[in-house]
Design a protein around this motif. Structure first.
Motif, mmCIF file in Angstrom:
data_model
loop_
_atom_site.group_PDB
_atom_site.id
_atom_site.type_symbol
_atom_site.label_atom_id
_atom_site.label_comp_id
_atom_site.label_asym_id
_atom_site.label_seq_id
_atom_site.Cartn_x
_atom_site.Cartn_y
_atom_site.Cartn_z
ATOM 1 N N ALA A 83 -72.161 29.842 -39.745
ATOM 2 C CA ALA A 83 -72.509 28.943 -40.849
ATOM 3 C C ALA A 83 -72.494 27.479 -40.413
ATOM 4 C CB ALA A 83 -71.549 29.160 -42.017
ATOM 5 N N LEU A 84 -71.481 27.106 -39.639
ATOM 6 C CA LEU A 84 -71.354 25.707 -39.240
ATOM 7 C C LEU A 84 -72.494 25.262 -38.333
ATOM 8 C CD1 LEU A 84 -69.517 23.239 -39.574
ATOM 9 C CD2 LEU A 84 -68.316 23.949 -37.492
ATOM 10 N N ALA A 85 -73.070 26.202 -37.601
ATOM 11 C CA ALA A 85 -74.194 25.868 -36.720
ATOM 12 C C ALA A 85 -75.420 25.415 -37.501
ATOM 13 C CB ALA A 85 -74.539 27.065 -35.833
ATOM 14 N N PHE A 86 -75.415 25.634 -38.833
ATOM 15 C CA PHE A 86 -76.551 25.261 -39.668
ATOM 16 C C PHE A 86 -76.176 24.306 -40.805
ATOM 17 C CE2 PHE A 86 -77.735 29.225 -37.670
ATOM 18 C CZ PHE A 86 -79.077 29.045 -37.347
ATOM 19 N N SER A 87 -74.978 23.755 -40.776
ATOM 20 C CA SER A 87 -74.553 22.892 -41.882
ATOM 21 C C SER A 87 -75.482 21.693 -42.057
ATOM 22 C CB SER A 87 -73.109 22.429 -41.683
ATOM 23 O OG SER A 87 -72.967 21.725 -40.463
ATOM 24 N N ASP A 88 -76.018 21.186 -40.947
ATOM 25 C CA ASP A 88 -76.915 20.034 -41.043
ATOM 26 C C ASP A 88 -78.243 20.402 -41.689
ATOM 27 O OD1 ASP A 88 -77.379 21.581 -38.662
ATOM 28 O OD2 ASP A 88 -78.710 20.018 -37.948
ATOM 29 N N PHE A 89 -78.654 21.662 -41.586
ATOM 30 C CA PHE A 89 -79.903 22.107 -42.216
ATOM 31 C C PHE A 89 -79.841 21.934 -43.736
ATOM 32 C CE2 PHE A 89 -82.443 25.268 -39.410
ATOM 33 C CZ PHE A 89 -82.416 24.380 -38.362
ATOM 34 N N TYR A 90 -78.646 22.130 -44.289
ATOM 35 C CA TYR A 90 -78.502 22.160 -45.739
ATOM 36 C C TYR A 90 -77.683 20.987 -46.277
ATOM 37 C CZ TYR A 90 -80.420 26.699 -44.777
ATOM 38 O OH TYR A 90 -81.243 27.711 -44.315
ATOM 39 N N ASP A 91 -77.472 19.991 -45.433
ATOM 40 C CA ASP A 91 -76.738 18.780 -45.842
ATOM 41 C C ASP A 91 -75.381 19.109 -46.454
ATOM 42 O OD1 ASP A 91 -78.790 17.025 -45.020
ATOM 43 O OD2 ASP A 91 -79.878 17.376 -46.890
ATOM 44 N N ILE A 92 -74.699 20.067 -45.857
ATOM 45 C CA ILE A 92 -73.358 20.439 -46.306
ATOM 46 C C ILE A 92 -72.349 19.881 -45.306
ATOM 47 C CG2 ILE A 92 -71.772 22.362 -46.713
ATOM 48 C CD1 ILE A 92 -74.094 23.987 -47.707
ATOM 49 N N PRO A 93 -71.375 19.103 -45.764
ATOM 50 C CA PRO A 93 -70.364 18.578 -44.838
ATOM 51 C C PRO A 93 -69.674 19.704 -44.071
ATOM 52 C CG PRO A 93 -70.177 17.529 -47.001
ATOM 53 C CD PRO A 93 -71.153 18.666 -47.153
ATOM 54 N N ASP A 94 -69.392 19.466 -42.806
ATOM 55 C CA ASP A 94 -68.791 20.504 -41.969
ATOM 56 C C ASP A 94 -67.519 21.081 -42.582
ATOM 57 O OD1 ASP A 94 -70.837 20.070 -40.223
ATOM 58 O OD2 ASP A 94 -69.609 19.153 -38.643
ATOM 59 N N GLU A 95 -66.663 20.206 -43.094
ATOM 60 C CA GLU A 95 -65.394 20.681 -43.654
ATOM 61 C C GLU A 95 -65.625 21.623 -44.834
ATOM 62 O OE1 GLU A 95 -61.375 21.265 -44.009
ATOM 63 O OE2 GLU A 95 -62.429 20.220 -42.401
ATOM 64 N N LEU A 96 -66.607 21.310 -45.673
ATOM 65 C CA LEU A 96 -66.909 22.175 -46.809
ATOM 66 C C LEU A 96 -67.493 23.505 -46.336
ATOM 67 C CD1 LEU A 96 -67.131 22.686 -49.829
ATOM 68 C CD2 LEU A 96 -69.323 21.465 -49.821
ATOM 69 N N MET A 97 -68.380 23.471 -45.350
ATOM 70 C CA MET A 97 -68.960 24.710 -44.826
ATOM 71 C C MET A 97 -67.867 25.602 -44.232
ATOM 72 S SD MET A 97 -71.826 26.385 -44.561
ATOM 73 C CE MET A 97 -73.411 25.621 -44.175
ATOM 74 N N LEU A 98 -66.923 25.004 -43.532
ATOM 75 C CA LEU A 98 -65.821 25.779 -42.962
ATOM 76 C C LEU A 98 -65.010 26.464 -44.055
ATOM 77 C CD1 LEU A 98 -64.551 23.334 -40.180
ATOM 78 C CD2 LEU A 98 -65.735 25.508 -39.851
ATOM 79 N N ARG A 99 -64.789 25.762 -45.147
ATOM 80 C CA ARG A 99 -64.012 26.338 -46.247
ATOM 81 C C ARG A 99 -64.790 27.432 -46.953
ATOM 82 N NH1 ARG A 99 -62.685 21.163 -49.580
ATOM 83 N NH2 ARG A 99 -61.764 22.652 -51.036
ATOM 84 N N ILE A 100 -66.101 27.234 -47.134
ATOM 85 C CA ILE A 100 -66.930 28.230 -47.801
ATOM 86 C C ILE A 100 -66.951 29.551 -47.022
ATOM 87 C CG2 ILE A 100 -69.323 28.822 -48.407
ATOM 88 C CD1 ILE A 100 -69.733 25.838 -49.057
ATOM 89 N N ALA A 101 -67.005 29.446 -45.694
ATOM 90 C CA ALA A 101 -67.135 30.645 -44.852
ATOM 91 C C ALA A 101 -65.794 31.222 -44.405
ATOM 92 C CB ALA A 101 -67.981 30.308 -43.619
ATOM 93 N N ALA A 102 -64.701 30.575 -44.738
ATOM 94 C CA ALA A 102 -63.395 30.941 -44.179
ATOM 95 C C ALA A 102 -62.974 32.387 -44.447
ATOM 96 C CB ALA A 102 -62.325 29.983 -44.714
ATOM 97 N N SER A 103 -63.300 32.913 -45.604
ATOM 98 C CA SER A 103 -62.782 34.231 -45.997
ATOM 99 C C SER A 103 -63.516 35.413 -45.377
ATOM 100 C CB SER A 103 -62.836 34.381 -47.525
ATOM 101 O OG SER A 103 -61.995 33.433 -48.150
ATOM 102 N N PHE A 104 -64.644 35.151 -44.712
ATOM 103 C CA PHE A 104 -65.484 36.254 -44.256
ATOM 104 C C PHE A 104 -65.222 36.688 -42.815
ATOM 105 C CE2 PHE A 104 -67.788 33.986 -47.600
ATOM 106 C CZ PHE A 104 -67.923 35.008 -48.524
ATOM 107 N N GLY A 105 -64.347 35.994 -42.112
ATOM 108 C CA GLY A 105 -64.060 36.345 -40.728
ATOM 109 C C GLY A 105 -63.334 37.679 -40.610
ATOM 110 N N GLY A 106 -63.459 38.297 -39.441
ATOM 111 C CA GLY A 106 -62.757 39.558 -39.193
ATOM 112 C C GLY A 106 -63.250 40.701 -40.055
ATOM 113 N N GLY A 107 -64.532 40.663 -40.415
ATOM 114 C CA GLY A 107 -65.064 41.719 -41.271
ATOM 115 C C GLY A 107 -64.601 41.559 -42.705
ATOM 116 N N ILE A 108 -64.613 40.328 -43.192
ATOM 117 C CA ILE A 108 -64.162 39.913 -44.525
ATOM 118 C C ILE A 108 -62.634 40.021 -44.621
ATOM 119 C CG2 ILE A 108 -64.407 40.154 -47.031
ATOM 120 C CD1 ILE A 108 -67.090 41.539 -46.555
ATOM 121 N N GLY A 109 -61.983 38.892 -44.473
ATOM 122 C CA GLY A 109 -60.528 38.856 -44.612
ATOM 123 C C GLY A 109 -59.788 39.726 -43.623
#
Length: 199
Positions: free
Chosen positions: A38-64
């Motif tokens: 997700a962070l590799a594309f944050s600039d595409f959607y004008d989303i601040p990196d910190e917000l993108m990291l928080r949005i995607a945080a729960s999906f790691g490791g096969g969702i949580g």
């Protein structure tokens, strides 16, 4: 109408390699697989990196870290939602955004699901599975036996990166998503390179 963020790309191959390198670097710095994509594309959607990291945080490791749908794929699906529901992509010919809200909107919902299914099919074709536990070799395809899913992440060591295919999953998700974007906005160019190869 091609968004400005994409019309500025004059070399898709080079841009793809750049995004792949970014995503792998993020993963090797300790971000989870979903965040790395997700962070590799944050600039595409004008989303601040910190917000993108928080949005995607729960999906790691096969969702949580439950070893279900691969986090890299989830990061890609998250991006699909941003892309399909982007107001610029539903703008009128005079550039104004439509009066009807994006949601609830059955057509937009349908389109989003279509794109997610398309991305999922490509990812699965390239990797063999959408499930984290199968990609990690913790479970055989179709097995119903539960596996341990402690919430504590493993320490990121050289051995960790050597034994896990996660960086490759990040790479595959990014390549798949870039291929989708190129096909959406530049279908003629995509047709010439339509046979995606395994990294």
């Amino acid at each position: 109408m091609t968004p400005t963020r994409l019309s500025a790309i004059d070399d898709w191959a080079a841009e793809t390699e750049n995004r792949v390198s970014q995503g792998i670097a993020y993963f090797k710095k300790g971000l989870n697989c979903a965040q790395s994509v997700a962070l590799a594309f944050s600039d595409f959607y004008d989303i601040p990196d910190e917000l993108m990291l928080r949005i995607a945080a729960s999906f790691g490791g096969g969702i949580g870290r439950m070893r279900e749908t691969c986090g890299a794929a989830c990061g890609m699906f998250l991006l699909a939602g941003l892309e399909v529901t982007n107001p610029t992509d539903t703008a009128t010919t005079d550039g104004d955004t439509p009066e009807q809200p994006i949601y609830p909107n059955a057509e937009v919902k349908k389109k989003n699901y279509e794109v997610v299914q398309q991305l999922a099919a490509t990812f699965k074709q390239l990797t063999g599975s959408l499930l984290c536990k199968e990609l990690l070799g913790l479970s055989s395809p179709g097995a119903s036996q539960p596996i341990p899913t402690p919430p504590t992440p493993e320490e990121r060591t050289a051995a960790y990166y050597q034994k896990r295919p996660c960086a490759w999953m990040v790479e595959t998700a990014i390549r798949t998503y870039m291929h989708y974007l190129q096909g959406k906005y530049f279908p003629q160019a995509t047709a010439a390179t339509d046979n995606m190869q395994l990294p």
